[in-house]
Design a protein around this motif. Sequence first.
Motif, PDB file in Angstrom:
ATOM      1  N   SER A  35       0.831  -1.201   0.000  1.00 11.34           N
ATOM      2  CA  SER A  35       0.000   0.000   0.000  1.00 11.34           C
ATOM      3  C   SER A  35       0.869   1.256   0.000  1.00 11.34           C
ATOM      4  N   ILE A  36       1.923   1.234   0.812  1.00 12.13           N
ATOM      5  CA  ILE A  36       2.822   2.392   0.893  1.00 12.13           C
ATOM      6  C   ILE A  36       3.527   2.604  -0.435  1.00 12.13           C
ATOM      7  N   HIS A  37       4.012   1.525  -1.031  1.00 13.58           N
ATOM      8  CA  HIS A  37       4.668   1.617  -2.344  1.00 13.58           C
ATOM      9  C   HIS A  37       3.723   2.225  -3.376  1.00 13.58           C
ATOM     10  N   ASP A  38       2.491   1.683  -3.444  1.00 13.55           N
ATOM     11  CA  ASP A  38       1.547   2.115  -4.473  1.00 13.55           C
ATOM     12  C   ASP A  38       1.104   3.557  -4.265  1.00 13.55           C
ATOM     13  N   ALA A  39       0.998   3.963  -3.007  1.00 10.51           N
ATOM     14  CA  ALA A  39       0.609   5.348  -2.715  1.00 10.51           C
ATOM     15  C   ALA A  39       1.703   6.319  -3.141  1.00 10.51           C
ATOM     16  N   ILE A  40       2.945   6.005  -2.803  1.00 10.37           N
ATOM     17  CA  ILE A  40       4.057   6.889  -3.188  1.00 10.37           C
ATOM     18  C   ILE A  40       4.178   6.953  -4.710  1.00 10.37           C
ATOM     19  N   GLU A  41       4.029   5.809  -5.354  1.00 10.91           N
ATOM     20  CA  GLU A  41       4.095   5.767  -6.816  1.00 10.91           C
ATOM     21  C   GLU A  41       2.995   6.631  -7.433  1.00 10.91           C
ATOM     22  N   ALA A  42       1.821   6.655  -6.798  1.00 12.95           N
ATOM     23  CA  ALA A  42       0.692   7.433  -7.318  1.00 12.95           C
ATOM     24  C   ALA A  42       0.855   8.930  -7.076  1.00 12.95           C
ATOM     25  N   GLY A  43       1.759   9.313  -6.148  1.00 10.84           N
ATOM     26  CA  GLY A  43       2.000  10.734  -5.908  1.00 10.84           C
ATOM     27  C   GLY A  43       1.801  11.198  -4.481  1.00 10.84           C
ATOM     28  N   PHE A  44       1.343  10.315  -3.590  1.00  6.71           N
ATOM     29  CA  PHE A  44       1.203  10.695  -2.180  1.00  6.71           C
ATOM     30  C   PHE A  44       2.591  10.985  -1.608  1.00  6.71           C
ATOM     31  N   ASN A  45       2.685  12.049  -0.797  1.00  5.26           N
ATOM     32  CA  ASN A  45       4.003  12.424  -0.276  1.00  5.26           C
ATOM     33  C   ASN A  45       4.028  12.571   1.247  1.00  5.26           C
ATOM     34  N   LYS A  46       3.060  11.934   1.890  1.00  2.00           N
ATOM     35  CA  LYS A  46       3.041  11.896   3.355  1.00  2.00           C
ATOM     36  C   LYS A  46       2.364  10.603   3.791  1.00  2.00           C
ATOM     37  N   ILE A  47       2.971   9.892   4.723  1.00  2.00           N
ATOM     38  CA  ILE A  47       2.414   8.650   5.249  1.00  2.00           C
ATOM     39  C   ILE A  47       2.140   8.853   6.735  1.00  2.00           C
ATOM     40  N   GLY A 102      11.918  11.520  -0.177  1.00  2.00           N
ATOM     41  CA  GLY A 102      11.341  12.827   0.100  1.00  2.00           C
ATOM     42  C   GLY A 102       9.898  12.765   0.556  1.00  2.00           C
ATOM     43  N   VAL A 103       9.532  11.669   1.204  1.00  2.00           N
ATOM     44  CA  VAL A 103       8.161  11.475   1.683  1.00  2.00           C
ATOM     45  C   VAL A 103       8.138  11.592   3.206  1.00  2.00           C
ATOM     46  N   GLU A 104       7.225  12.403   3.717  1.00  2.00           N
ATOM     47  CA  GLU A 104       7.112  12.625   5.159  1.00  2.00           C
ATOM     48  C   GLU A 104       6.438  11.431   5.832  1.00  2.00           C
ATOM     49  N   VAL A 105       6.864  11.101   7.050  1.00  2.00           N
ATOM     50  CA  VAL A 105       6.226  10.054   7.850  1.00  2.00           C
ATOM     51  C   VAL A 105       5.812  10.654   9.188  1.00  2.00           C
ATOM     52  N   ALA A 106       4.590  10.369   9.617  1.00  2.00           N
ATOM     53  CA  ALA A 106       4.097  10.868  10.902  1.00  2.00           C
ATOM     54  C   ALA A 106       3.323   9.756  11.598  1.00  2.00           C
ATOM     55  N   TYR A 107       3.197   9.901  12.919  1.00  2.00           N
ATOM     56  CA  TYR A 107       2.463   8.923  13.727  1.00  2.00           C
ATOM     57  C   TYR A 107       1.330   9.622  14.471  1.00  2.00           C
ATOM     58  N   ALA A 108       0.175   8.982  14.488  1.00  2.00           N
ATOM     59  CA  ALA A 108      -0.943   9.422  15.316  1.00  2.00           C
ATOM     60  C   ALA A 108      -1.269   8.271  16.260  1.00  2.00           C
ATOM     61  N   TYR A 109      -1.725   8.623  17.461  1.00  2.00           N
ATOM     62  CA  TYR A 109      -1.934   7.601  18.485  1.00  2.00           C
ATOM     63  C   TYR A 109      -3.410   7.554  18.884  1.00  2.00           C
ATOM     64  N   GLN A 110      -4.003   6.387  18.668  1.00  2.00           N
ATOM     65  CA  GLN A 110      -5.390   6.188  19.078  1.00  2.00           C
ATOM     66  C   GLN A 110      -5.393   5.783  20.548  1.00  2.00           C
ATOM     67  N   GLU A 111      -5.866   6.697  21.390  1.00  4.45           N
ATOM     68  CA  GLU A 111      -5.874   6.460  22.831  1.00  4.45           C
ATOM     69  C   GLU A 111      -7.303   6.204  23.304  1.00  4.45           C
ATOM     70  N   LEU A 112      -7.481   5.159  24.057  1.00  2.24           N
ATOM     71  CA  LEU A 112      -8.801   4.744  24.518  1.00  2.24           C
ATOM     72  C   LEU A 112      -9.533   5.843  25.279  1.00  2.24           C
ATOM     73  N   LYS A 113      -8.787   6.617  26.080  1.00  2.00           N
ATOM     74  CA  LYS A 113      -9.422   7.630  26.923  1.00  2.00           C
ATOM     75  C   LYS A 113      -9.496   9.004  26.258  1.00  2.00           C
ATOM     76  N   ASN A 114      -9.146   9.074  24.975  1.00  2.86           N
ATOM     77  CA  ASN A 114      -9.258  10.338  24.251  1.00  2.86           C
ATOM     78  C   ASN A 114     -10.686  10.468  23.723  1.00  2.86           C
ATOM     79  N   ILE A 115     -11.560  10.959  24.596  1.00  6.15           N
ATOM     80  CA  ILE A 115     -12.979  11.107  24.280  1.00  6.15           C
ATOM     81  C   ILE A 115     -13.399  12.540  24.635  1.00  6.15           C
ATOM     82  N   PRO A 116     -14.582  12.991  24.197  1.00  3.53           N
ATOM     83  CA  PRO A 116     -14.997  14.362  24.515  1.00  3.53           C
ATOM     84  C   PRO A 116     -14.920  14.655  26.016  1.00  3.53           C
TER      85      PRO A 116
END
Length: 315
Positions: free
Chosen positions: A37-49, A77-91
């Motif tokens: 998926s990462i390969h195909d996305a970068i090939e298609a033009g996505f520049n952030k994962i 030249g592709v950016e990589v970032a992490y997001a964290y799904q936290e159980l207690k991150n609720i309204p």
Amino acid sequence: MKTALVIMAAGLGSRFGGGIKQLAEVGANGEIIMDYSIHDAIEAGFNKIVFIIRKDIEEAFQKAIGNRIEKICQSLGVEVAYAYQELKNIPSNVEFPDGRTKPWGTGHAVLACKQILQEPFAVVNADDYYGKEAFVKIHKFLEQYTPERANQFCMAGFILKNTLSENGAVTRGICELNEQGKLKTVHETSNIVKSEKGAAVAQGENMMEINPESYASMNMWGLTPEFIDLLEKGFQDFFDQMGEKDVLKEEYLLPIYIDQLLQKKEISVEVLESHDKWFGVTYQEDKEVVKQSFEKLVKDGIYQRELFADLSDEK
């Protein structure tokens, strides 16, 4: 224009690295489905994962996948970032329910990217192989983004017969389109199996044939940065409308929320047809079939044996 690929990997679970099906090695050099998926996305033009994970699997994730992909992306030249799904991150006005141990679902997962996403983005599951065509079409759609198109989304529509397992029943979102060819609604349908006519729903001992040429949603969406604000409002509504539902089990799911927005006519969703064959390891027996399928894609020249070598050559 910056475009991001968001990979929902938080559901990989605490058994990460211990034989979990999403991490089955399916490529010639130990690649897992996510690599393609990462390969195909970068090939298609996505520049952030963007990887959506949980804190408790961060170390294992980076050891198995993240560190390797970060090096590859840095060279491209592709950016990589992490997001964290936290159980207690609720309204803030919601009291966390004692006994809840299960993540809140795919809508909550994408909401974890609130501080990271300022660009249009695609969302995919970590354990599905989508093929190249869908990434190309979604990227082309996202490139047309302007703030005036904030509520115009897209979805990869796979041909149902191309998404079925040889080894048992699956659940698919069967799409219904309107007269303009845009998404009208998605019917979550369980127990779909291959049949003599192509596809059927198993109902006990009975089989109800369904159109194998129908579009199926595989949770591959093209969304805008403004969608995150909608998603946040929807998460508040999710709790406000809990009622008698079991708060320990209910999930805030991306396709269900998008369907709710569709029914209120607040958004539109373009269905982008893909003829590629979906691969996934739903059953243990699927693993060998998937490995053989990727080997054939290499032999046919769709992929290099060193997966990312062709991207390096292009650069």
